[in-house]
Design a protein around this motif. Sequence first.
Motif, PDB file in Angstrom:
ATOM      1  N   LEU A  91      -2.664   7.084  -0.355  1.00  0.00           N
ATOM      2  CA  LEU A  91      -1.593   6.157   0.019  1.00  0.00           C
ATOM      3  C   LEU A  91      -0.227   6.819  -0.193  1.00  0.00           C
ATOM      4  CD1 LEU A  91      -1.080   3.111   0.874  1.00  0.00           C
ATOM      5  CD2 LEU A  91      -0.533   2.750  -1.534  1.00  0.00           C
ATOM      6  N   LEU A  92      -0.067   7.483  -1.332  1.00  0.00           N
ATOM      7  CA  LEU A  92       1.211   8.148  -1.615  1.00  0.00           C
ATOM      8  C   LEU A  92       1.476   9.244  -0.581  1.00  0.00           C
ATOM      9  CD1 LEU A  92       1.260   8.509  -5.528  1.00  0.00           C
ATOM     10  CD2 LEU A  92       2.052   6.602  -4.132  1.00  0.00           C
ATOM     11  N   ASP A  93       0.427  10.013  -0.234  1.00  0.00           N
ATOM     12  CA  ASP A  93       0.605  11.073   0.776  1.00  0.00           C
ATOM     13  C   ASP A  93       1.066  10.483   2.106  1.00  0.00           C
ATOM     14  OD1 ASP A  93      -0.124  13.036  -0.979  1.00  0.00           O
ATOM     15  OD2 ASP A  93      -2.194  13.217  -0.247  1.00  0.00           O
ATOM     16  N   ARG A  94       0.443   9.375   2.477  1.00  0.00           N
ATOM     17  CA  ARG A  94       0.824   8.747   3.753  1.00  0.00           C
ATOM     18  C   ARG A  94       2.267   8.247   3.694  1.00  0.00           C
ATOM     19  NH1 ARG A  94      -3.634   7.454   7.146  1.00  0.00           N
ATOM     20  NH2 ARG A  94      -5.633   7.933   6.167  1.00  0.00           N
ATOM     21  N   MET A  95       2.691   7.737   2.544  1.00  0.00           N
ATOM     22  CA  MET A  95       4.081   7.258   2.413  1.00  0.00           C
ATOM     23  C   MET A  95       5.059   8.432   2.435  1.00  0.00           C
ATOM     24  SD  MET A  95       3.457   4.227  -0.344  1.00  0.00           S
ATOM     25  CE  MET A  95       5.149   3.646  -0.421  1.00  0.00           C
ATOM     26  N   ARG A  96       4.630   9.548   1.808  1.00  0.00           N
ATOM     27  CA  ARG A  96       5.480  10.760   1.829  1.00  0.00           C
ATOM     28  C   ARG A  96       5.660  11.239   3.261  1.00  0.00           C
ATOM     29  NH1 ARG A  96       2.402  12.787  -2.365  1.00  0.00           N
ATOM     30  NH2 ARG A  96       3.517  12.056  -4.194  1.00  0.00           N
ATOM     31  N   ALA A  97       4.556  11.214   4.013  1.00  0.00           N
ATOM     32  CA  ALA A  97       4.618  11.676   5.408  1.00  0.00           C
ATOM     33  C   ALA A  97       5.558  10.794   6.229  1.00  0.00           C
ATOM     34  CB  ALA A  97       3.216  11.686   6.015  1.00  0.00           C
ATOM     35  N   ALA A 121       7.605   1.699   4.575  1.00  0.00           N
ATOM     36  CA  ALA A 121       6.637   2.799   4.493  1.00  0.00           C
ATOM     37  C   ALA A 121       5.350   2.322   3.824  1.00  0.00           C
ATOM     38  CB  ALA A 121       7.246   3.970   3.719  1.00  0.00           C
ATOM     39  N   LEU A 122       5.473   1.469   2.805  1.00  0.00           N
ATOM     40  CA  LEU A 122       4.253   0.944   2.169  1.00  0.00           C
ATOM     41  C   LEU A 122       3.460   0.091   3.153  1.00  0.00           C
ATOM     42  CD1 LEU A 122       2.280   0.361  -0.102  1.00  0.00           C
ATOM     43  CD2 LEU A 122       3.895  -1.291  -1.051  1.00  0.00           C
ATOM     44  N   LYS A 123       4.173  -0.736   3.937  1.00  0.00           N
ATOM     45  CA  LYS A 123       3.443  -1.562   4.917  1.00  0.00           C
ATOM     46  C   LYS A 123       2.640  -0.680   5.877  1.00  0.00           C
ATOM     47  CE  LYS A 123       6.696  -5.455   5.181  1.00  0.00           C
ATOM     48  NZ  LYS A 123       7.742  -6.086   5.998  1.00  0.00           N
ATOM     49  N   LEU A 124       3.312   0.336   6.428  1.00  0.00           N
ATOM     50  CA  LEU A 124       2.655   1.203   7.420  1.00  0.00           C
ATOM     51  C   LEU A 124       1.511   1.986   6.793  1.00  0.00           C
ATOM     52  CD1 LEU A 124       5.863   2.491   9.188  1.00  0.00           C
ATOM     53  CD2 LEU A 124       3.863   1.660  10.410  1.00  0.00           C
ATOM     54  N   ALA A 125       1.761   2.574   5.628  1.00  0.00           N
ATOM     55  CA  ALA A 125       0.748   3.423   4.999  1.00  0.00           C
ATOM     56  C   ALA A 125      -0.466   2.593   4.579  1.00  0.00           C
ATOM     57  CB  ALA A 125       1.356   4.137   3.788  1.00  0.00           C
ATOM     58  N   ALA A 126      -0.231   1.370   4.126  1.00  0.00           N
ATOM     59  CA  ALA A 126      -1.353   0.515   3.717  1.00  0.00           C
ATOM     60  C   ALA A 126      -2.199   0.125   4.932  1.00  0.00           C
ATOM     61  CB  ALA A 126      -0.827  -0.734   3.002  1.00  0.00           C
ATOM     62  N   ASP A 127      -1.562  -0.171   6.058  1.00  0.00           N
ATOM     63  CA  ASP A 127      -2.327  -0.439   7.297  1.00  0.00           C
ATOM     64  C   ASP A 127      -3.241   0.738   7.604  1.00  0.00           C
ATOM     65  OD1 ASP A 127      -0.925  -2.798   7.749  1.00  0.00           O
ATOM     66  OD2 ASP A 127       0.335  -1.988   9.362  1.00  0.00           O
ATOM     67  N   VAL A 130      -6.191   1.257   4.907  1.00  0.00           N
ATOM     68  CA  VAL A 130      -7.267   0.249   4.943  1.00  0.00           C
ATOM     69  C   VAL A 130      -8.103   0.392   6.211  1.00  0.00           C
ATOM     70  CG1 VAL A 130      -7.724  -2.226   5.116  1.00  0.00           C
ATOM     71  CG2 VAL A 130      -6.100  -1.379   3.422  1.00  0.00           C
ATOM     72  N   THR A 131      -7.455   0.612   7.337  1.00  0.00           N
ATOM     73  CA  THR A 131      -8.222   0.668   8.587  1.00  0.00           C
ATOM     74  C   THR A 131      -8.908   2.025   8.771  1.00  0.00           C
ATOM     75  OG1 THR A 131      -6.197   1.276   9.775  1.00  0.00           O
ATOM     76  CG2 THR A 131      -6.811  -1.049   9.792  1.00  0.00           C
ATOM     77  N   SER A 132      -8.467   3.040   8.017  1.00  0.00           N
ATOM     78  CA  SER A 132      -9.024   4.383   8.217  1.00  0.00           C
ATOM     79  C   SER A 132     -10.525   4.445   7.937  1.00  0.00           C
ATOM     80  CB  SER A 132      -8.308   5.400   7.324  1.00  0.00           C
ATOM     81  OG  SER A 132      -8.556   5.081   5.965  1.00  0.00           O
ATOM     82  N   GLY A 133     -11.016   3.597   7.047  1.00  0.00           N
ATOM     83  CA  GLY A 133     -12.450   3.615   6.743  1.00  0.00           C
ATOM     84  C   GLY A 133     -13.223   2.602   7.564  1.00  0.00           C
ATOM     85  N   GLY A 134     -12.545   1.880   8.438  1.00  0.00           N
ATOM     86  CA  GLY A 134     -13.239   0.928   9.303  1.00  0.00           C
ATOM     87  C   GLY A 134     -13.107  -0.519   8.860  1.00  0.00           C
ATOM     88  N   ALA A 135     -12.409  -0.793   7.765  1.00  0.00           N
ATOM     89  CA  ALA A 135     -12.240  -2.198   7.361  1.00  0.00           C
ATOM     90  C   ALA A 135     -11.420  -2.940   8.410  1.00  0.00           C
ATOM     91  CB  ALA A 135     -11.536  -2.279   6.001  1.00  0.00           C
ATOM     92  N   GLU A 136     -11.772  -4.184   8.623  1.00  0.00           N
ATOM     93  CA  GLU A 136     -10.974  -5.037   9.516  1.00  0.00           C
ATOM     94  C   GLU A 136     -10.016  -5.864   8.670  1.00  0.00           C
ATOM     95  OE1 GLU A 136     -13.415  -7.408  12.160  1.00  0.00           O
ATOM     96  OE2 GLU A 136     -14.891  -5.785  12.197  1.00  0.00           O
ATOM     97  N   ILE A 137      -8.928  -6.286   9.312  1.00  0.00           N
ATOM     98  CA  ILE A 137      -7.930  -7.108   8.615  1.00  0.00           C
ATOM     99  C   ILE A 137      -7.739  -8.403   9.397  1.00  0.00           C
ATOM    100  CG2 ILE A 137      -5.531  -7.250   7.836  1.00  0.00           C
ATOM    101  CD1 ILE A 137      -5.448  -4.165   7.833  1.00  0.00           C
ATOM    102  N   LEU A 138      -7.599  -9.501   8.684  1.00  0.00           N
ATOM    103  CA  LEU A 138      -7.198 -10.767   9.307  1.00  0.00           C
ATOM    104  C   LEU A 138      -5.897 -11.196   8.638  1.00  0.00           C
ATOM    105  CD1 LEU A 138      -8.510 -12.447  11.521  1.00  0.00           C
ATOM    106  CD2 LEU A 138      -9.718 -13.731   9.741  1.00  0.00           C
ATOM    107  N   PHE A 139      -4.777 -10.979   9.333  1.00  0.00           N
ATOM    108  CA  PHE A 139      -3.468 -11.374   8.806  1.00  0.00           C
ATOM    109  C   PHE A 139      -3.195 -12.852   9.096  1.00  0.00           C
ATOM    110  CE2 PHE A 139      -1.892  -6.767   9.238  1.00  0.00           C
ATOM    111  CZ  PHE A 139      -1.847  -6.560   7.871  1.00  0.00           C
ATOM    112  N   HIS A 140      -2.158 -13.365   8.489  1.00  0.00           N
ATOM    113  CA  HIS A 140      -1.716 -14.744   8.745  1.00  0.00           C
ATOM    114  C   HIS A 140      -2.842 -15.740   8.503  1.00  0.00           C
ATOM    115  CE1 HIS A 140       2.125 -13.342  10.207  1.00  0.00           C
ATOM    116  NE2 HIS A 140       1.510 -12.494  11.006  1.00  0.00           N
ATOM    117  N   THR A 141      -3.721 -15.407   7.553  1.00  0.00           N
ATOM    118  CA  THR A 141      -4.895 -16.233   7.291  1.00  0.00           C
ATOM    119  C   THR A 141      -4.988 -16.468   5.793  1.00  0.00           C
ATOM    120  OG1 THR A 141      -5.980 -15.178   9.165  1.00  0.00           O
ATOM    121  CG2 THR A 141      -7.383 -16.392   7.631  1.00  0.00           C
ATOM    122  N   ARG A 142      -5.039 -17.719   5.432  1.00  0.00           N
ATOM    123  CA  ARG A 142      -5.068 -18.075   4.011  1.00  0.00           C
ATOM    124  C   ARG A 142      -6.455 -18.623   3.647  1.00  0.00           C
ATOM    125  NH1 ARG A 142      -1.330 -20.542  -0.060  1.00  0.00           N
ATOM    126  NH2 ARG A 142       0.433 -20.044   1.251  1.00  0.00           N
ATOM    127  N   ALA A 143      -7.039 -18.085   2.592  1.00  0.00           N
ATOM    128  CA  ALA A 143      -8.279 -18.672   2.084  1.00  0.00           C
ATOM    129  C   ALA A 143      -7.909 -19.992   1.406  1.00  0.00           C
ATOM    130  CB  ALA A 143      -8.940 -17.724   1.089  1.00  0.00           C
TER     131      ALA A 143
END
Length: 452
Positions: A91-97, A121-127, A130-143
């Motif tokens: 994550l830090l490497d991606r933020m540095r980039a 940069a944290l928002k972009l790097a975290a996206d 998380v998606t780099s390993g194939g995880a899916e994300i559901l935004f704007h969704t509250r449990a």
Amino acid sequence: MTGIMSTPTVHEPARSTPVIGEYDVVVIGGGPAGLMAATAASRHGMSTLLVEMYGFLGGAGTMGGLATFCGMHARVFGTDVQSIHGYADELLDRMRALDGLNEPHLSVADRIQALSYDISALKLAADELVTSGGAEILFHTRAVGVARSADDRIDAVIVESKSGRAAVRGRFFIDGSGDADIAAWAGAPFERSEKLMYPSLMFRINGVDSDEAGEAWRVVREQMEQAEAAGTHTFPRKKPIVRPQRNPLEWRSNLTQLSNADGSPVDGTDVHQLTRGELQGRRQVWDAFEFIRDHTPGFRDSYIVDIAPSVGIRETRRILGGLQLTEEDVLGCADFDDTIGVNGWPVEAHVTGDVAFRFAPVDSRGYNQLPYRMLVPQRVENLLVAGRCASMTQGGQSSGRVTGPCFAMGQAAGTAAAMALGAGLGGADIDVSELQRRLESDGAFLGLELPV
Ligand SMILES: Cc1cc2nc3c(=O)[nH]c(=O)nc-3n(C[C@H](O)[C@H](O)[C@H](O)COP(=O)(O)OP(=O)(O)OC[C@H]3O[C@@H](n4cnc5c(N)ncnc54)[C@H](O)[C@@H]3O)c2cc1C
């Protein structure tokens, strides 16, 4: 609650809720803990969904406007070293980039290192992470609830969004909500301090003349104390943090404290108190900004560029897991056989009107290990809980809640969930030495030898 109220409840007819997805692992909350948990579960071969109520990842680090990673470092026998690794390095490497990460700076009276960053940069790097390993994300969704298949098993989380109410089935769940929402709804025991740590609303100032401002962060506190002594101002909290960002035109500010009319801390699980906190927080932001602008060198032409999207909540529910990390563990640099990472941040207690810091001794190893048992709730087999709502006492949580240890807990929870599913076991029954082996092979530092 005020307003006109005729009867205290309304009747909602029973309904069938559509299942919109089925996953091996469902992670609720995309803060530091949840985003690492989703990354780990997907990289260990699990179909993974991360459910997040805002439209971006990062938790308090983005929606709370923190802009600083604490707890990534420890002062080990007098030397500052990075003590959180694993997926956090990536994550830090991606933020540095993205040119969005500063070099470490000394924080808290120069006693410990922290890392400031640009929130975008944290928002972009975290996206990306998380998606780099194939995880899916559901935004704007509250449990908003859980459905159980047995007393000790969660079948699905109930979610609500602009698309309506739905269910997401999982074989295993990770609660990264910060508030232990899932654990509480599933019936896992938790506790809540009689007096919570106070929340704050963060903001950032732009248009600072950095040459003139220099090391102005060293004078803001003194200026505020002098103004209070002179009776011209009162501030809600002592020990302000006002520091430059990577581009020193911009400074981040952490100096508000949110309370109810009786002075008690705003509770992040009470929507009326949260609303009050937002209103009060923005007022405090303006008052503090005006003071800084008018009194601090280099701030004459500055302006508020951003008030965080949400008040930042430090503490609500904490689960009662297999073991609670305590303040004594933090200050005594405790070891645990089931270590899954370390924590080198001091105890940082946000008490009425002040912040109290308590460190491990100067000549100590400077970090405690984090036991896997912190993540394991009682009574619910297919659930792990990571982050600030993991099993800690209030004193332990006042240290272990910061980003570094939350990253470590998240990676461990995601890896452990994959192992539990692979072995057909509950979270409490996995082979912890195998978990430790996997974490180390994924780059994590468990504190078994001194860091380099
Ligand atoms: C004002 C303030 C300043 C701080 N300063 C620092 C600092 O400078 N550095 C530092 O390292 N730490 C700081 N901290 C500590 C910070 O809380 C932790 O670092 C960290 O963010 C906790 O991580 P977490 O993943 O456990 O929870 P959070 O960061 O709280 O993330 C929880 C996530 O879950 C989501 N969520 C919650 N409930 C639901 C639900 N029901 N459904 C769907 N999504 C949900 C939230 O939107 C959020 O994204 C600060 C905290 C506060 C409040």
